[in-house]
Scaffold this motif. Structure first.
Motif, PDB file in Angstrom:
ATOM      1  N   MET A 125       0.810  -1.214   0.000  1.00  0.00           N
ATOM      2  CA  MET A 125       0.000   0.000   0.000  1.00  0.00           C
ATOM      3  C   MET A 125       0.847   1.270   0.000  1.00  0.00           C
ATOM      4  O   MET A 125       0.342   2.353  -0.313  1.00  0.00           O
ATOM      5  CB  MET A 125      -0.966  -0.014   1.182  1.00  0.00           C
ATOM      6  N   LEU A 126       2.121   1.152   0.326  1.00  0.00           N
ATOM      7  CA  LEU A 126       3.023   2.286   0.139  1.00  0.00           C
ATOM      8  C   LEU A 126       3.319   2.477  -1.334  1.00  0.00           C
ATOM      9  O   LEU A 126       3.399   3.610  -1.817  1.00  0.00           O
ATOM     10  CB  LEU A 126       4.336   2.089   0.912  1.00  0.00           C
ATOM     11  N   ARG A 127       3.490   1.362  -2.063  1.00  0.00           N
ATOM     12  CA  ARG A 127       3.694   1.468  -3.506  1.00  0.00           C
ATOM     13  C   ARG A 127       2.485   2.110  -4.170  1.00  0.00           C
ATOM     14  O   ARG A 127       2.612   2.769  -5.202  1.00  0.00           O
ATOM     15  CB  ARG A 127       3.951   0.087  -4.120  1.00  0.00           C
ATOM     16  N   ALA A 128       1.320   1.916  -3.574  1.00  0.00           N
ATOM     17  CA  ALA A 128       0.099   2.504  -4.120  1.00  0.00           C
ATOM     18  C   ALA A 128      -0.120   3.937  -3.644  1.00  0.00           C
ATOM     19  O   ALA A 128      -1.114   4.554  -4.010  1.00  0.00           O
ATOM     20  CB  ALA A 128      -1.104   1.649  -3.719  1.00  0.00           C
ATOM     21  N   TRP A 180      13.785  -4.994   8.994  1.00  0.00           N
ATOM     22  CA  TRP A 180      13.782  -5.221   7.545  1.00  0.00           C
ATOM     23  C   TRP A 180      12.914  -4.192   6.831  1.00  0.00           C
ATOM     24  O   TRP A 180      13.303  -3.645   5.806  1.00  0.00           O
ATOM     25  CB  TRP A 180      13.262  -6.624   7.238  1.00  0.00           C
ATOM     26  N   VAL A 181      11.736  -3.944   7.373  1.00  0.00           N
ATOM     27  CA  VAL A 181      10.835  -2.965   6.764  1.00  0.00           C
ATOM     28  C   VAL A 181      11.441  -1.569   6.841  1.00  0.00           C
ATOM     29  O   VAL A 181      11.380  -0.799   5.876  1.00  0.00           O
ATOM     30  CB  VAL A 181       9.459  -2.998   7.453  1.00  0.00           C
ATOM     31  N   GLN A 187      15.767   2.693   1.995  1.00  0.00           N
ATOM     32  CA  GLN A 187      16.273   2.593   0.623  1.00  0.00           C
ATOM     33  C   GLN A 187      15.388   3.361  -0.347  1.00  0.00           C
ATOM     34  O   GLN A 187      15.862   3.878  -1.357  1.00  0.00           O
ATOM     35  CB  GLN A 187      16.347   1.126   0.208  1.00  0.00           C
ATOM     36  N   GLY A 188      14.094   3.425  -0.044  1.00  0.00           N
ATOM     37  CA  GLY A 188      13.169   4.191  -0.862  1.00  0.00           C
ATOM     38  C   GLY A 188      12.859   3.587  -2.223  1.00  0.00           C
ATOM     39  O   GLY A 188      12.311   4.259  -3.091  1.00  0.00           O
ATOM     40  N   LEU A 189      13.182   2.318  -2.450  1.00  0.00           N
ATOM     41  CA  LEU A 189      12.944   1.683  -3.751  1.00  0.00           C
ATOM     42  C   LEU A 189      11.589   0.977  -3.732  1.00  0.00           C
ATOM     43  O   LEU A 189      11.497  -0.250  -3.780  1.00  0.00           O
ATOM     44  CB  LEU A 189      14.073   0.693  -4.060  1.00  0.00           C
ATOM     45  N   LEU A 251       8.075   5.094  -8.873  1.00  0.00           N
ATOM     46  CA  LEU A 251       7.128   6.163  -8.561  1.00  0.00           C
ATOM     47  C   LEU A 251       7.826   7.509  -8.686  1.00  0.00           C
ATOM     48  O   LEU A 251       8.071   8.206  -7.716  1.00  0.00           O
ATOM     49  CB  LEU A 251       6.567   5.968  -7.140  1.00  0.00           C
ATOM     50  N   SER A 252       8.153   7.872  -9.909  1.00  0.00           N
ATOM     51  CA  SER A 252       8.852   9.123 -10.179  1.00  0.00           C
ATOM     52  C   SER A 252       7.843  10.236 -10.397  1.00  0.00           C
ATOM     53  O   SER A 252       6.669   9.978 -10.637  1.00  0.00           O
ATOM     54  CB  SER A 252       9.724   8.963 -11.427  1.00  0.00           C
ATOM     55  N   PRO A 253       8.260  11.499 -10.306  1.00  0.00           N
ATOM     56  CA  PRO A 253       7.320  12.615 -10.467  1.00  0.00           C
ATOM     57  C   PRO A 253       6.522  12.555 -11.750  1.00  0.00           C
ATOM     58  O   PRO A 253       5.346  12.891 -11.772  1.00  0.00           O
ATOM     59  CB  PRO A 253       8.257  13.834 -10.444  1.00  0.00           C
TER      60      PRO A 253
END
Length: 267
Positions: A125-128, A180-181, A187-189, A251-253
């Protein structure tokens, strides 16, 4: 379109993904997500499904399980998906498919690969771009690992700790999992990795070769691919990609507009 893979080999860990029909937000409301979780608990109680992690979003689900007994996974998914769909359609007076054909199953190696898959599910849900930390999403396994339930627990923490090589399934598992999380967030990837949703297996070279051998004739038409961090068994054609879409970018601008408008079209 070819059907998604769902082979099961006893003793292996499987990452299962299942998307709602035509990417519709059929699990949008809390009560629908909770019903899916209710039936997940019922599958654990009824069939002995060994759950290692999970997350439920508005239009798809992730489930990490250990295949310990024959037919437990297919029976469990049939129960969960079937009952969730039936209840929703009856309540909404709706007809038609609820799920996007078959679910997809990827065999996951242990050690670093299991850690990667575990945290990949936590960070869905962070990727989202819906939350900023997995603790904010109450329909996932992160909070259950960090704050174990006294009743209706889904995750088999002892089995998860054993597979991860952690001796203490309570404090040790919580502390290590949290670190781990935290490292992944640092890392922000936070990008979608198709390895976990389109491959037949992910892990070290020996692992994927062994899985391919065990699949026998089911492995015909599939090849082992070496990537930067792992090996995968891939379809020569990638049918599940047409279901999931081609959202493979960071998730780039320049592509944030898409994610802000359709935040949960990531898996």
């Amino acid at each position: 379109m070819a059907r998604a893979n769902r082979h099961h080999l006893k003793g292996h860990i499987w990452h299962i993904t299942h998307r709602c029909h035509k990417r519709e937000f059929l699990l949008k409301f809390s009560k629908d997500k909770l019903r899916w979780l209710k039936w997940l608990f019922e599958a654990k109680k009824r069939f002995g499904l060994c759950i290692l992690n999970y997350t439920v979003t508005s239009n798809h689900v992730h489930l990490l399980v250990l295949d310990e007994k024959k037919d437990v996974i297919p029976k469990s998914i049939q129960l969960i998906a079937g009952r969730t769909a039936r209840e929703y359609n009856q309540r909404k007076k709706r007809r038609g498919a609820f799920w996007e054909d078959r679910y997809h199953a990827t065999a996951v190696d242990t050690s670093i690969y299991l850690i990667q898959c575990l945290t990949y599910i936590d960070l869905n849900m962070l990727r989202a771009c819906v939350i900023q930390h997995p603790s904010e999403w109450k329909y996932g396994g992160y909070n259950e690992i960090q704050n174990p339930k006294q009743r209706y627990a889904l995750i088999n923490k002892q089995k998860l700790a054993d597979l991860l090589g952690i001796s203490d399934c309570e404090h040790g598992l919580r502390a290590t999992h949290k670190s781990w999380v935290k490292e992944k967030l640092k890392q922000g990837l936070l990008y979608r990795d198709s390895a976990w949703t389109e491959s037949v297996a992910v892990g070290g070279k020996e692992f994927v070769e062994r899985v391919k051998f065990k699949l026998g004739t089911n492995a015909i038409g599939r090849k082992i691919v070496a990537n930067k961090n792992n090996f995968e068994i891939r379809e020569e054609q990638e049918p599940y990609n047409t279901v999931l879409g081609a959202e493979k970018a960071f998730l780039s601008p320049k592509n944030m507009y898409f994610w802000n408008v359709y935040p949960e079209n990531t898996i």
